[in-house]
Design a protein around this motif. Structure first.
Motif, PDB file in Angstrom:
ATOM      1  N   ALA A 223      -2.493 -10.739   9.153  1.00  0.00           N
ATOM      2  CA  ALA A 223      -2.076 -11.794  10.066  1.00  0.00           C
ATOM      3  C   ALA A 223      -1.714 -11.199  11.424  1.00  0.00           C
ATOM      4  O   ALA A 223      -1.353 -10.018  11.523  1.00  0.00           O
ATOM      5  CB  ALA A 223      -0.882 -12.541   9.486  1.00  0.00           C
ATOM      6  N   PHE A 224      -1.814 -12.037  12.472  1.00  0.00           N
ATOM      7  CA  PHE A 224      -1.386 -11.572  13.785  1.00  0.00           C
ATOM      8  C   PHE A 224      -0.864 -12.741  14.610  1.00  0.00           C
ATOM      9  O   PHE A 224      -0.973 -13.890  14.216  1.00  0.00           O
ATOM     10  CB  PHE A 224      -2.504 -10.818  14.508  1.00  0.00           C
TER      11      PHE A 224
ATOM     12  N   SER B 276       3.370 -17.652   3.625  1.00  0.00           N
ATOM     13  CA  SER B 276       2.316 -17.150   2.742  1.00  0.00           C
ATOM     14  C   SER B 276       2.537 -15.678   2.434  1.00  0.00           C
ATOM     15  O   SER B 276       2.908 -14.892   3.310  1.00  0.00           O
ATOM     16  CB  SER B 276       0.946 -17.328   3.402  1.00  0.00           C
ATOM     17  N   ASP B 277       2.278 -15.312   1.169  1.00  0.00           N
ATOM     18  CA  ASP B 277       2.370 -13.900   0.792  1.00  0.00           C
ATOM     19  C   ASP B 277       0.994 -13.246   0.730  1.00  0.00           C
ATOM     20  O   ASP B 277       0.860 -12.113   0.261  1.00  0.00           O
ATOM     21  CB  ASP B 277       3.076 -13.756  -0.558  1.00  0.00           C
ATOM     22  N   ILE B 278      -0.034 -13.949   1.215  1.00  0.00           N
ATOM     23  CA  ILE B 278      -1.389 -13.404   1.155  1.00  0.00           C
ATOM     24  C   ILE B 278      -1.623 -12.302   2.189  1.00  0.00           C
ATOM     25  O   ILE B 278      -2.190 -11.255   1.858  1.00  0.00           O
ATOM     26  CB  ILE B 278      -2.436 -14.529   1.282  1.00  0.00           C
ATOM     27  N   PRO B 279      -1.208 -12.475   3.452  1.00  0.00           N
ATOM     28  CA  PRO B 279      -1.406 -11.375   4.406  1.00  0.00           C
ATOM     29  C   PRO B 279      -0.673 -10.111   3.977  1.00  0.00           C
ATOM     30  O   PRO B 279       0.486 -10.165   3.533  1.00  0.00           O
ATOM     31  CB  PRO B 279      -0.823 -11.928   5.708  1.00  0.00           C
ATOM     32  N   VAL B 280      -1.339  -8.975   4.111  1.00  0.00           N
ATOM     33  CA  VAL B 280      -0.720  -7.710   3.717  1.00  0.00           C
ATOM     34  C   VAL B 280       0.270  -7.230   4.769  1.00  0.00           C
ATOM     35  O   VAL B 280       1.171  -6.432   4.465  1.00  0.00           O
ATOM     36  CB  VAL B 280      -1.787  -6.633   3.456  1.00  0.00           C
TER      37      VAL B 280
ATOM     38  N   THR C 187      -5.636  -2.088  11.828  1.00  0.00           N
ATOM     39  CA  THR C 187      -4.882  -2.197  10.577  1.00  0.00           C
ATOM     40  C   THR C 187      -5.753  -2.759   9.460  1.00  0.00           C
ATOM     41  O   THR C 187      -5.685  -2.299   8.313  1.00  0.00           O
ATOM     42  CB  THR C 187      -3.645  -3.085  10.784  1.00  0.00           C
ATOM     43  N   ALA C 188      -6.570  -3.759   9.791  1.00  0.00           N
ATOM     44  CA  ALA C 188      -7.471  -4.327   8.784  1.00  0.00           C
ATOM     45  C   ALA C 188      -8.431  -3.272   8.258  1.00  0.00           C
ATOM     46  O   ALA C 188      -8.692  -3.205   7.048  1.00  0.00           O
ATOM     47  CB  ALA C 188      -8.240  -5.502   9.386  1.00  0.00           C
ATOM     48  N   LEU C 189      -8.952  -2.432   9.137  1.00  0.00           N
ATOM     49  CA  LEU C 189      -9.854  -1.377   8.692  1.00  0.00           C
ATOM     50  C   LEU C 189      -9.116  -0.371   7.814  1.00  0.00           C
ATOM     51  O   LEU C 189      -9.661   0.102   6.803  1.00  0.00           O
ATOM     52  CB  LEU C 189     -10.482  -0.662   9.895  1.00  0.00           C
ATOM     53  N   ASP C 190      -7.880  -0.055   8.174  1.00  0.00           N
ATOM     54  CA  ASP C 190      -7.081   0.842   7.332  1.00  0.00           C
ATOM     55  C   ASP C 190      -6.945   0.270   5.917  1.00  0.00           C
ATOM     56  O   ASP C 190      -7.067   1.007   4.925  1.00  0.00           O
ATOM     57  CB  ASP C 190      -5.685   1.035   7.940  1.00  0.00           C
ATOM     58  N   VAL C 191      -6.688  -1.030   5.827  1.00  0.00           N
ATOM     59  CA  VAL C 191      -6.540  -1.673   4.519  1.00  0.00           C
ATOM     60  C   VAL C 191      -7.851  -1.596   3.742  1.00  0.00           C
ATOM     61  O   VAL C 191      -7.861  -1.289   2.536  1.00  0.00           O
ATOM     62  CB  VAL C 191      -6.090  -3.133   4.687  1.00  0.00           C
ATOM     63  N   VAL C 192      -8.955  -1.858   4.411  1.00  0.00           N
ATOM     64  CA  VAL C 192     -10.269  -1.769   3.767  1.00  0.00           C
ATOM     65  C   VAL C 192     -10.493  -0.362   3.205  1.00  0.00           C
ATOM     66  O   VAL C 192     -11.056  -0.188   2.120  1.00  0.00           O
ATOM     67  CB  VAL C 192     -11.386  -2.133   4.771  1.00  0.00           C
ATOM     68  N   ASN C 193     -10.010   0.633   3.937  1.00  0.00           N
ATOM     69  CA  ASN C 193     -10.197   2.022   3.526  1.00  0.00           C
ATOM     70  C   ASN C 193      -9.117   2.517   2.575  1.00  0.00           C
ATOM     71  O   ASN C 193      -9.023   3.718   2.289  1.00  0.00           O
ATOM     72  CB  ASN C 193     -10.243   2.927   4.759  1.00  0.00           C
ATOM     73  N   GLY C 194      -8.302   1.594   2.077  1.00  0.00           N
ATOM     74  CA  GLY C 194      -7.323   1.941   1.059  1.00  0.00           C
ATOM     75  C   GLY C 194      -5.983   2.420   1.571  1.00  0.00           C
ATOM     76  O   GLY C 194      -5.151   2.899   0.800  1.00  0.00           O
ATOM     77  N   LYS C 195      -5.737   2.283   2.878  1.00  0.00           N
ATOM     78  CA  LYS C 195      -4.461   2.708   3.453  1.00  0.00           C
ATOM     79  C   LYS C 195      -3.574   1.491   3.649  1.00  0.00           C
ATOM     80  O   LYS C 195      -3.812   0.660   4.520  1.00  0.00           O
ATOM     81  CB  LYS C 195      -4.684   3.419   4.790  1.00  0.00           C
ATOM     82  N   ALA C 196      -2.556   1.377   2.835  1.00  0.00           N
ATOM     83  CA  ALA C 196      -1.674   0.205   2.898  1.00  0.00           C
ATOM     84  C   ALA C 196      -0.785   0.284   4.126  1.00  0.00           C
ATOM     85  O   ALA C 196      -0.325   1.369   4.507  1.00  0.00           O
ATOM     86  CB  ALA C 196      -0.816   0.127   1.639  1.00  0.00           C
TER      87      ALA C 196
ATOM     88  N   GLU D 183       5.751  -4.729   6.557  1.00  0.00           N
ATOM     89  CA  GLU D 183       5.269  -6.107   6.500  1.00  0.00           C
ATOM     90  C   GLU D 183       5.105  -6.702   7.887  1.00  0.00           C
ATOM     91  O   GLU D 183       4.360  -7.665   8.074  1.00  0.00           O
ATOM     92  CB  GLU D 183       6.234  -6.974   5.682  1.00  0.00           C
ATOM     93  N   PHE D 184       5.804  -6.140   8.875  1.00  0.00           N
ATOM     94  CA  PHE D 184       5.696  -6.599  10.269  1.00  0.00           C
ATOM     95  C   PHE D 184       5.436  -5.403  11.158  1.00  0.00           C
ATOM     96  O   PHE D 184       6.127  -4.380  11.061  1.00  0.00           O
ATOM     97  CB  PHE D 184       6.976  -7.306  10.713  1.00  0.00           C
ATOM     98  N   MET D 185       4.435  -5.518  12.022  1.00  0.00           N
ATOM     99  CA  MET D 185       4.094  -4.451  12.952  1.00  0.00           C
ATOM    100  C   MET D 185       4.195  -4.985  14.374  1.00  0.00           C
ATOM    101  O   MET D 185       3.504  -5.936  14.743  1.00  0.00           O
ATOM    102  CB  MET D 185       2.668  -3.939  12.672  1.00  0.00           C
ATOM    103  N   ASP D 186       5.094  -4.395  15.153  1.00  0.00           N
ATOM    104  CA  ASP D 186       5.342  -4.850  16.521  1.00  0.00           C
ATOM    105  C   ASP D 186       4.222  -4.372  17.437  1.00  0.00           C
ATOM    106  O   ASP D 186       3.970  -3.170  17.557  1.00  0.00           O
ATOM    107  CB  ASP D 186       6.684  -4.307  17.000  1.00  0.00           C
TER     108      ASP D 186
END
Length: 334
Positions: free
Chosen positions: A132-133, A140-144, A296-305, A309-312
């Protein structure tokens, strides 16, 4: 703190398997709304970005950051959003179009998280991670994770700057764009909290809410100025309010006596800062928001959590002295 192409409105059932393989290289196609855009970047990973808007300078800056991230990271993205930030059905259509294309991840700013819960669940069921951005997806708890402005911290910076301009004493008012939105609440509270903790001799004498209606905000500011002839400052929580407050102060002939501090940017507000009617403002960093959300989305795709929960995505104080700085120019949206 918003050229067009169109995504494929629908794919036949027989083409779905092909879409799954070809999504990473799809370059967009025709559709029904000017809020649709084709792909940017290149590479084998495709990420769909669906924003709350498309046409405004704010969203144009978010789009620019997203596209630069795609180029730097060697991936493909599409950037879509409705023409207005009230068109939830159109944004739902764009979410469904993105789902059909089976992206590696979705980057999403919700207009109505309740109305969009079912389609987001479909992304989750398809094992497509969601980042999410901007305002995120409340409830919602769906966005990582959510990449957004820390509005309380940003407003606190506005309070600090206004207090400094007043010598940490005097009477101020708040012109707030919304009493019900999270951004409005956070900006008002962030300002209030900083004043309470750091400037006990600064008194907040009035708060008015205008639903981002500049005409209403100007009427409110004029009324505040009339009711408080000894007013020393006004803090506005968005660009409409900042411009409105500045115009009211000009009309009242009190530009020397009343310091105006704003939020966001935009050509009218920047011009008023150059004129000296607005002392300065807090700008979000929509370019960085778009860049960080895609990264960040690409990091998640590549397995990097994500670590949090919030990124400024950051913000800046800007005034006539630093307006031309490259970092400020990248962040302001005209």
């Amino acid at each position: 703190m918003r050229a067009t192409h169109h995504l494929i409105a629908a794919l036949s059932a027989a083409a779905l398997s092909v879409a799954g393989l070809a999504a990473c290289s799809d370059s967009g196609s025709s559709g029904a709304s000017s809020g649709d855009a084709g792909s940017s970047g290149g590479g084998d990973t495709y990420i769909a970005v669906v924003a709350k808007g498309y046409a405004s300078p704010f969203w144009a800056a978010v789009k620019s950051g997203s596209e630069d991230a795609a180029k730097d990271l060697g991936i493909s993205i599409t950037f879509n959003g409705p023409d207005t930030e009230t068109d939830t059905p159109r944004q739902n259509d764009q979410l469904n179009q993105a789902l059909v294309k089976r992206p590696a991840a979705l980057v999403f700013a919700a207009l109505d998280s309740t109305a969009q819960a079912s389609v987001l669940q479909q992304f989750k069921d398809a094992n497509i991670p969601v980042v999410a951005f901007d305002s995120g997806v409340p409830g919602s708890d769906i966005p990582v994770t959510t990449v957004a402005t820390d509005n309380k911290a940003a407003a606190a910076k506005g309070a600090e700057e206004l207090s400094g301009l007043l010598g940490a004493k005097g009477k101020v008012a708040i012109i707030c764009h919304s009493q019900t939105s999270v951004t409005g609440q956070d900006r008002e509270q962030g300002f209030r909290d900083w004043i309470a903790e750091n400037a006990p001799d600064v008194e907040i004498v009035d708060v008015q809410y205008n639903n981002s209606d500049q005409a209403v905000a100007q009427q409110q500011a004029a009324a505040i100025l009339q009711a408080h002839p000894d007013l020393n400052g006004i803090f506005a929580t968005d660009d409409d309010g900042a411009v409105a407050a500045a115009q009211a102060v000009k009309t009242a002939g009190r530009t020397d006596a009343v310091k105006v501090v704003g939020f966001d940017s935009g050509a009218p507000q920047i011009e008023l800062i150059k004129e000296g009617v607005i002392a300065g403002s807090i700008t979000q960093n929509p370019y960085q928001m778009g860049y960080d959300a895609v990264k960040t989305a690409l990091d998640v795709v590549n397995g990097k959590a994500p670590a949090e929960e919030f990124m400024d995505s950051g913000f800046y104080w800007y005034d006539a002295t630093n307006l031309e700085d490259p970092e400020i120019q990248k962040a302001v949206y005209e």
